[in-house]
Design a protein around this motif. Structure first.
Motif, PDB file in Angstrom:
ATOM      1  N   PRO A   1      40.812  45.793  37.429  1.00  0.00           N
ATOM      2  CA  PRO A   1      41.874  45.001  36.801  1.00  0.00           C
ATOM      3  C   PRO A   1      41.432  44.443  35.451  1.00  0.00           C
ATOM      4  O   PRO A   1      40.233  44.302  35.175  1.00  0.00           O
ATOM      5  N   LYS A   2      42.406  44.090  34.630  1.00  0.00           N
ATOM      6  CA  LYS A   2      42.156  43.508  33.309  1.00  0.00           C
ATOM      7  C   LYS A   2      42.834  42.153  33.236  1.00  0.00           C
ATOM      8  O   LYS A   2      44.029  42.023  33.503  1.00  0.00           O
ATOM      9  N   ALA A   3      42.074  41.129  32.878  1.00  0.00           N
ATOM     10  CA  ALA A   3      42.625  39.773  32.810  1.00  0.00           C
ATOM     11  C   ALA A   3      43.456  39.578  31.552  1.00  0.00           C
ATOM     12  O   ALA A   3      43.066  40.001  30.458  1.00  0.00           O
TER      13      ALA A   3
ATOM     14  N   ASP B   1      45.421  34.587  33.853  1.00  0.00           N
ATOM     15  CA  ASP B   1      44.610  35.191  34.906  1.00  0.00           C
ATOM     16  C   ASP B   1      43.117  35.148  34.586  1.00  0.00           C
ATOM     17  O   ASP B   1      42.710  35.284  33.425  1.00  0.00           O
TER      18      ASP B   1
ATOM     19  N   LEU C   1      39.545  37.119  36.072  1.00  0.00           N
ATOM     20  CA  LEU C   1      39.056  38.219  36.893  1.00  0.00           C
ATOM     21  C   LEU C   1      37.821  37.728  37.636  1.00  0.00           C
ATOM     22  O   LEU C   1      36.846  37.293  37.010  1.00  0.00           O
TER      23      LEU C   1
ATOM     24  N   TYR D   1      36.799  43.116  43.000  1.00  0.00           N
ATOM     25  CA  TYR D   1      37.276  42.184  41.981  1.00  0.00           C
ATOM     26  C   TYR D   1      38.745  41.854  42.252  1.00  0.00           C
ATOM     27  O   TYR D   1      39.484  42.663  42.834  1.00  0.00           O
ATOM     28  N   GLN D   2      39.167  40.666  41.818  1.00  0.00           N
ATOM     29  CA  GLN D   2      40.553  40.246  42.005  1.00  0.00           C
ATOM     30  C   GLN D   2      41.028  39.428  40.811  1.00  0.00           C
ATOM     31  O   GLN D   2      40.282  38.595  40.278  1.00  0.00           O
ATOM     32  N   LEU D   3      42.267  39.670  40.415  1.00  0.00           N
ATOM     33  CA  LEU D   3      42.906  38.824  39.414  1.00  0.00           C
ATOM     34  C   LEU D   3      43.589  37.661  40.113  1.00  0.00           C
ATOM     35  O   LEU D   3      44.292  37.849  41.107  1.00  0.00           O
TER      36      LEU D   3
END
Length: 223
Positions: A26-28, A32, A34, A102-104
């Protein structure tokens, strides 16, 4: 990155529980952050999402609600956190979950991980704490740090929400806290957390409460 979730809803009595899914990193952006996930907790909400959330091979759903980890990237509108900060949070069921590398997550629902707790301990805190807090201060309407009096009965005091309820009530109110437990170790646990009295929920609770001679119970939290 690796993640765990499902590509079709299924109930807990089916054999197909979760599957490993490969996802793009994912991309912050925006608010948000990351987070590199270091620990997660499992909750009943995960079972509910698993049973009814729409999912497909092209649009899999990643499970996971509570998490703790390290911020690796921040969006352009983030003001509370920076890269390297340790955080913990309860996520949103409307977004991808924490069972992933990983998580946003929106910075506005995250907090700094307590320094006195490990990542695993911190990950166990968010949803149980939120549930206990909302029940005590919003549903019951108890005023924080007001010296409010009364008797609060916490059924299942050694459980996750019960443990947090005891601590919040004993530290932030003037309530007399009575917890229930069933074993010597859970009895001691409830006392350690701040319960004024502990009774057994395997015996007649009415008789035990009467023997305490503390008057009527004003609030009951069945947890």
């Amino acid at each position: 990155m690796k993640a765990f979730g499902f590509t079709a809803p299924f109930s807990s009595d089916e054999n197909n529980y979760v599957e490993q899914i490969e996802r793009d990193m994912p991309k912050a952006s925006g608010h948000d952050i990351l987070v590199e996930i270091k620990a997660v907790a499992t909750n009943p909400v995960d079972t509910k999402v698993r049973g009814r959330a729409p999912a497909s091979v092209d649009a899999p759903v990643i499970l996971g609600y509570d998490a703790a980890g390290i911020v690796t990237e921040v969006g352009e509108d983030v003001t509370r956190f920076k890269k390297g900060d340790e955080v913990y949070y309860a996520g949103l069921v409307s977004r991808q979950g924490s069972f992933a590398d990983y998580q946003l997550v929106d910075e506005r629902i995250a907090g700094f991980k307590p320094k006195s707790l490990s990542f695993a301990q911190s990950a166990a805190m968010p949803l149980t704490t939120i549930t206990a807090y909302e029940l005590l201060f919003e549903r019951f309407g108890v005023k924080q740090n007001s010296g409010a009096k009364g008797n609060l009965l916490v059924i299942g005091g050694a459980g996750g929400v019960g443990s947090m309820m005891i601590q919040l009530a004993s530290q932030m109110t003037g309530l007399n806290v009575i917890a229930t437990a069933s074993r010597p170790d859970t009895l001691l646990w409830c006392k350690k957390l701040g319960a004024d009295h502990v009774i057994s929920h395997h015996e007649n609770m009415s008789e035990q409460l009467k023997a305490l001679n503390i008057g009527p119970i004003d609030m009951v939290a069945g947890l």
